[in-house]
Write a protein that holds these residues in place. Structure first.
Motif, mmCIF file in Angstrom:
data_model
loop_
_atom_site.group_PDB
_atom_site.id
_atom_site.type_symbol
_atom_site.label_atom_id
_atom_site.label_comp_id
_atom_site.label_asym_id
_atom_site.label_seq_id
_atom_site.Cartn_x
_atom_site.Cartn_y
_atom_site.Cartn_z
ATOM 1 N N GLU A 142 36.759 41.565 49.815
ATOM 2 C CA GLU A 142 37.284 42.645 50.917
ATOM 3 C C GLU A 142 38.325 43.634 50.293
ATOM 4 O OE1 GLU A 142 38.490 40.450 54.377
ATOM 5 O OE2 GLU A 142 36.440 40.007 55.116
ATOM 6 N N SER A 143 39.263 43.003 49.508
ATOM 7 C CA SER A 143 40.349 43.773 49.088
ATOM 8 C C SER A 143 39.791 44.742 47.878
ATOM 9 C CB SER A 143 41.622 43.029 48.559
ATOM 10 O OG SER A 143 42.282 43.834 47.905
ATOM 11 N N PHE A 144 38.873 44.439 47.255
ATOM 12 C CA PHE A 144 38.236 45.037 46.023
ATOM 13 C C PHE A 144 37.445 46.084 46.430
ATOM 14 C CE2 PHE A 144 34.622 45.844 43.427
ATOM 15 C CZ PHE A 144 35.207 46.154 42.177
ATOM 16 N N ASP A 145 36.830 45.690 47.837
ATOM 17 C CA ASP A 145 35.647 46.628 48.350
ATOM 18 C C ASP A 145 36.310 47.925 48.980
ATOM 19 O OD1 ASP A 145 33.508 45.108 47.422
ATOM 20 O OD2 ASP A 145 33.292 44.111 49.440
ATOM 21 N N LYS A 146 37.559 47.530 49.637
ATOM 22 C CA LYS A 146 38.341 48.773 50.348
ATOM 23 C C LYS A 146 38.708 49.641 49.052
ATOM 24 C CE LYS A 146 39.488 46.233 54.366
ATOM 25 N NZ LYS A 146 41.125 45.261 54.901
ATOM 26 N N THR A 147 39.313 49.136 47.870
ATOM 27 C CA THR A 147 39.864 50.034 46.958
ATOM 28 C C THR A 147 38.810 50.598 45.945
ATOM 29 O OG1 THR A 147 41.401 48.211 46.927
ATOM 30 C CG2 THR A 147 41.455 49.754 44.993
ATOM 31 N N LEU A 162 33.211 17.526 47.779
ATOM 32 C CA LEU A 162 33.880 18.745 47.362
ATOM 33 C C LEU A 162 34.000 19.961 48.460
ATOM 34 C CD1 LEU A 162 31.823 19.207 43.955
ATOM 35 C CD2 LEU A 162 34.096 18.079 44.305
ATOM 36 N N GLY A 163 33.457 19.738 49.498
ATOM 37 C CA GLY A 163 33.041 20.627 50.778
ATOM 38 C C GLY A 163 34.537 21.254 51.347
ATOM 39 N N ALA A 164 35.484 20.259 51.438
ATOM 40 C CA ALA A 164 36.681 20.864 51.969
ATOM 41 C C ALA A 164 37.407 21.745 51.017
ATOM 42 C CB ALA A 164 37.583 19.521 52.083
ATOM 43 N N ARG A 165 37.372 21.412 49.715
ATOM 44 C CA ARG A 165 38.373 22.213 48.623
ATOM 45 C C ARG A 165 37.500 23.630 48.533
ATOM 46 N NH1 ARG A 165 41.522 19.910 45.138
ATOM 47 N NH2 ARG A 165 41.889 22.095 44.589
ATOM 48 N N ILE A 166 36.193 23.551 48.393
ATOM 49 C CA ILE A 166 35.440 24.669 48.352
ATOM 50 C C ILE A 166 35.595 25.607 49.432
ATOM 51 C CG2 ILE A 166 32.936 25.662 48.455
ATOM 52 C CD1 ILE A 166 33.856 24.427 45.787
ATOM 53 N N LYS A 167 35.634 25.086 50.500
ATOM 54 C CA LYS A 167 35.816 26.135 51.851
ATOM 55 C C LYS A 167 37.346 26.887 51.699
ATOM 56 C CE LYS A 167 32.911 23.692 55.202
ATOM 57 N NZ LYS A 167 32.838 22.606 56.104
ATOM 58 N N ASP A 168 38.167 26.204 51.103
ATOM 59 C CA ASP A 168 39.793 26.702 50.799
ATOM 60 C C ASP A 168 39.457 28.013 49.956
ATOM 61 O OD1 ASP A 168 40.778 25.104 52.743
ATOM 62 O OD2 ASP A 168 41.494 23.784 50.962
ATOM 63 N N LEU A 169 38.654 27.624 48.919
ATOM 64 C CA LEU A 169 38.394 28.800 47.749
ATOM 65 C C LEU A 169 37.756 29.686 48.276
ATOM 66 C CD1 LEU A 169 37.530 26.394 44.625
ATOM 67 C CD2 LEU A 169 39.602 27.763 44.957
ATOM 68 N N GLU A 170 36.537 29.465 48.962
ATOM 69 C CA GLU A 170 35.835 30.715 49.719
ATOM 70 C C GLU A 170 36.578 31.544 50.470
ATOM 71 O OE1 GLU A 170 31.467 30.379 51.985
ATOM 72 O OE2 GLU A 170 32.969 29.121 52.630
ATOM 73 N N ILE A 171 37.738 31.229 51.462
ATOM 74 C CA ILE A 171 38.422 31.984 52.252
ATOM 75 C C ILE A 171 39.412 32.816 51.063
ATOM 76 C CG2 ILE A 171 40.367 32.078 53.762
ATOM 77 C CD1 ILE A 171 39.359 29.402 54.562
ATOM 78 N N LYS A 172 39.903 32.197 50.292
ATOM 79 C CA LYS A 172 40.646 33.311 49.195
ATOM 80 C C LYS A 172 39.707 34.264 48.619
ATOM 81 C CE LYS A 172 44.010 29.637 48.398
ATOM 82 N NZ LYS A 172 44.547 28.530 47.418
ATOM 83 N N MET A 173 38.442 33.796 48.211
ATOM 84 C CA MET A 173 37.558 34.762 47.422
ATOM 85 C C MET A 173 37.031 35.835 48.464
ATOM 86 S SD MET A 173 36.298 35.721 44.770
ATOM 87 C CE MET A 173 36.804 34.424 43.853
ATOM 88 N N LYS A 174 37.099 35.516 49.690
ATOM 89 C CA LYS A 174 36.489 36.399 50.450
ATOM 90 C C LYS A 174 37.537 37.437 50.797
ATOM 91 C CE LYS A 174 34.731 37.065 55.525
ATOM 92 N NZ LYS A 174 34.387 36.303 56.592
ATOM 93 N N GLU A 175 38.837 37.014 50.854
ATOM 94 C CA GLU A 175 40.031 38.127 50.821
ATOM 95 C C GLU A 175 39.953 38.900 49.850
ATOM 96 O OE1 GLU A 175 43.281 35.574 51.420
ATOM 97 O OE2 GLU A 175 43.008 35.215 53.697
#
Length: 208
Positions: free
Chosen positions: A187-192, A171-184
């Motif tokens: 960050e967007s939420f924290d700025k707003t 599952l690791g490869a798919r999780i890392k893709d999700l992790e990048i999107k969630m991090k973005e």
């Protein structure tokens, strides 16, 4: 940690794999890998559903806040003889920051005028009419700060979820893709939004 139907399914799949003949070694290995992957996905979905259930509660809270905000806004605008349509046009839909500021300044002046007139007409109890509305606004701001804090905390739960599975070879490869999107998204939420600032500013609203 899975339901009875899922457990029964896994049990049946395990029995099927155990009954595969020794001569069909490749099929048995593939079946075992598929069972392992299916169990991991099931567990991931279970963990994810626990986070998703919190979103349902948060959404209900936001909808309730929106209803109370609309009611409070309408009542406050009526006090200073301003229509919701006027507010929508000159503030909510206005893109020019300077025009929005000028409009709010005019509304503040109208509110100050209302308070001054009430104080003149009713020196003893002039505060009461404004007090109820002020409390409602303060409460709404505090609740919004609390719900944005819940949103922030629920977003952090995804990090815990991803940390649990990102090293997994299947599952690791798919999780890392999700992790990048969630991090973005985080960050967007924290700025707003700054939940604590909403709460603290609400507590300071009417201190003299």
């Amino acid at each position: 940690m899975t339901g009875p139907i899922t457990s029964a399914l896994f049990s049946s799949m395990t029995t099927y794999i155990d009954n595969i003949g020794k001569k069909e070694k490749a099929l048995k290995e593939q079946s075992e890998q598929m069972l392992t992957l299916t169990m991991k996905i099931s567990q991931f979905n279970y963990d994810n559903d626990r986070i998703e259930n919190e979103w349902e509660s948060i959404t209900a809270e936001l909808q309730d806040l929106q209803t109370k905000y609309d009611k409070s806004l309408k009542e406050n605008l009526a006090i200073i003889k301003t229509s919701p349509a006027d507010f929508q046009s000159n503030f909510s839909k206005e893109n020019d920051a300077e025009k929005r500021y000028q409009y709010l300044t005019r509304l503040r002046d109208e509110a100050a005028k209302f308070v001054s007139e009430e104080r003149t007409k009713n020196p003893k109890d002039w505060r009461q009419k404004a007090y109820v509305q002020m409390n409602d606004v303060q409460s709404l701001k505090q609740r919004f700060g609390q719900v944005t804090f819940r949103i922030s905390q629920n977003l952090l739960k995804y990090k815990e979820l991803f940390d649990k599975y990102k090293a997994d070879p299947q599952l690791g490869a798919r999780i890392k893709d999700l992790e990048i999107k969630m991090k973005e998204l985080q960050e967007s939420f924290d700025k707003t939004f700054d939940p604590l600032e909403y709460i603290n500013s609400a507590n300071r609203m009417y201190k003299v």
